[in-house]
Design an enzyme around this catalytic site. Structure first.
Site, mmCIF file in Angstrom:
data_model
loop_
_atom_site.group_PDB
_atom_site.id
_atom_site.type_symbol
_atom_site.label_atom_id
_atom_site.label_comp_id
_atom_site.label_asym_id
_atom_site.label_seq_id
_atom_site.Cartn_x
_atom_site.Cartn_y
_atom_site.Cartn_z
ATOM 1 N N THR A 10 -13.871 65.079 130.899
ATOM 2 C CA THR A 10 -12.946 63.954 131.052
ATOM 3 C C THR A 10 -13.512 62.736 130.336
ATOM 4 O O THR A 10 -14.640 62.755 129.851
ATOM 5 C CB THR A 10 -12.767 63.596 132.542
ATOM 6 O OG1 THR A 10 -14.060 63.380 133.098
ATOM 7 C CG2 THR A 10 -12.066 64.699 133.296
ATOM 8 N N MET A 11 -12.724 61.671 130.320
ATOM 9 C CA MET A 11 -13.256 60.401 129.843
ATOM 10 C C MET A 11 -14.442 60.055 130.743
ATOM 11 O O MET A 11 -14.429 60.351 131.930
ATOM 12 C CB MET A 11 -12.201 59.294 129.984
ATOM 13 C CG MET A 11 -10.947 59.545 129.168
ATOM 14 S SD MET A 11 -9.791 58.155 129.336
ATOM 15 C CE MET A 11 -9.515 58.071 131.104
ATOM 16 N N GLY A 14 -19.516 61.485 129.201
ATOM 17 C CA GLY A 14 -20.689 61.412 128.326
ATOM 18 C C GLY A 14 -20.560 62.188 127.043
ATOM 19 O O GLY A 14 -21.560 62.514 126.404
ATOM 20 N N LYS A 15 -19.316 62.494 126.621
ATOM 21 C CA LYS A 15 -19.119 63.281 125.390
ATOM 22 C C LYS A 15 -19.701 62.567 124.179
ATOM 23 O O LYS A 15 -20.426 63.165 123.398
ATOM 24 C CB LYS A 15 -17.629 63.550 125.154
ATOM 25 C CG LYS A 15 -16.994 64.463 126.179
ATOM 26 C CD LYS A 15 -15.560 64.769 125.804
ATOM 27 C CE LYS A 15 -14.714 63.521 125.664
ATOM 28 N NZ LYS A 15 -14.631 62.712 126.885
ATOM 29 N N ASP A 85 -16.832 64.352 117.105
ATOM 30 C CA ASP A 85 -16.429 63.680 118.339
ATOM 31 C C ASP A 85 -14.910 63.471 118.329
ATOM 32 O O ASP A 85 -14.292 63.496 117.268
ATOM 33 C CB ASP A 85 -17.160 62.329 118.445
ATOM 34 C CG ASP A 85 -17.153 61.798 119.877
ATOM 35 O OD1 ASP A 85 -16.977 62.601 120.824
ATOM 36 O OD2 ASP A 85 -17.326 60.574 120.062
ATOM 37 N N GLU A 86 -14.339 63.274 119.503
ATOM 38 C CA GLU A 86 -12.887 63.064 119.643
ATOM 39 C C GLU A 86 -12.101 64.219 119.023
ATOM 40 O O GLU A 86 -11.017 64.027 118.455
ATOM 41 C CB GLU A 86 -12.455 61.734 119.002
ATOM 42 C CG GLU A 86 -13.214 60.510 119.474
ATOM 43 C CD GLU A 86 -12.846 60.051 120.880
ATOM 44 O OE1 GLU A 86 -12.004 60.706 121.544
ATOM 45 O OE2 GLU A 86 -13.434 59.045 121.324
ATOM 46 N N GLN A 88 -10.328 66.444 120.229
ATOM 47 C CA GLN A 88 -8.987 66.722 120.774
ATOM 48 C C GLN A 88 -7.898 66.188 119.847
ATOM 49 O O GLN A 88 -6.775 66.673 119.843
ATOM 50 C CB GLN A 88 -8.827 66.130 122.187
ATOM 51 C CG GLN A 88 -8.679 64.610 122.276
ATOM 52 C CD GLN A 88 -10.003 63.866 122.268
ATOM 53 O OE1 GLN A 88 -11.057 64.471 122.123
ATOM 54 N NE2 GLN A 88 -9.962 62.558 122.435
#
Ligand SMILES: [Zn+2]
Length: 211
Positions: A10-11, A14-15, A85-86, A88
């Site tokens: 989820t937001m 820590g991605k 990253d990001e 999605q």
């Protein structure tokens, strides 16, 4: 053997912090690669809520990620990794290009992203990653709903009210009207559209009914 790895959460799980850390660790070992992102609030940077950031390549919808990887490889004399990253927000065809980077260029690809959008539906890029990745991991830093339960859903709030329809990509921006924000919720409160204020009101009503 190189692999396509997908870490999701989820937001606030820590991605971006992990993307930055992996990218830093690989680069400091002298490996050749690049950090990619999309739609980050700060242009072409990956930044974490902990205040760390690094320059990144901004992935546009029309970017061919296989050609990008090949260009980096030619320039650097080889390619060892991509950190994405990001992910999605990448288009499904771009996820397929990442798989080709792994299979044809033998580079490791570490992708990070959200599972579902504010409607509770898999992002198209995420769905393709789950279909194609050699391994998928759920990040274990767990965010909490305001009620204390595990937060599994991203709620979109427009002027403070949760919505379930609208454009897929709206980045929260304090200067933008109407005010669009995202909040983490458990499934039950995401389904109800209930924030902490509404729940307090409901409790109050219940108390009145009891009397
Ligand atoms: Zn909750």
């Amino acid at each position: 053997m190189a692999e396509l790895q997908f870490s999701f959460g989820t937001m606030g799980s820590g991605k971006s912090t992990m993307a930055l850390q992996i990218s830093h660790n690989l680069a400091s070992r002298g490996l050749r690669g690049a950090l990619l992102t999309q739609l980050d609030r700060h242009d072409a940077k990956v930044s974490s809520r902990l205040g760390v950031s690094a320059d990144a390549i901004d992935v546009k919808p029309e970017t061919d990620l296989f050609e990008l990887a090949r260009a980096i490889s030619v320039r650097a004399g080889g390619l060892d990794y991509l950190v994405c990253d990001e992910a999605q927000f990448y288009r499904p065809v771009q996820i397929e290009q990442l798989a080709r980077v792994v299979d044809n260029l033998q580079a490791e690809v570490y992708a990070f992203g959200l599972l579902t959008d504010f409607r509770g539906i898999l992002f198209p890029g995420t769905a393709r990653l789950l279909e194609l990745a050699d391994r998928s991991y759920e990040l274990q830093v767990e965010a909490r709903c305001w009620c204390g339960r595990r937060a599994t859903h991203n709620a979109r709030l427009v002027d403070g009210v949760q919505v379930y329809e609208g454009e897929l990509m709206v980045v929260d921006d304090p200067d933008r009207a109407p005010d669009v924000r995202y909040e983490l919720r458990c499934r039950a409160h995401w389904t109800e559209g209930a924030g902490p204020q509404l729940a307090l009101d409901l409790d109050h009503d219940t108390a009145v009914d009891v009397r």
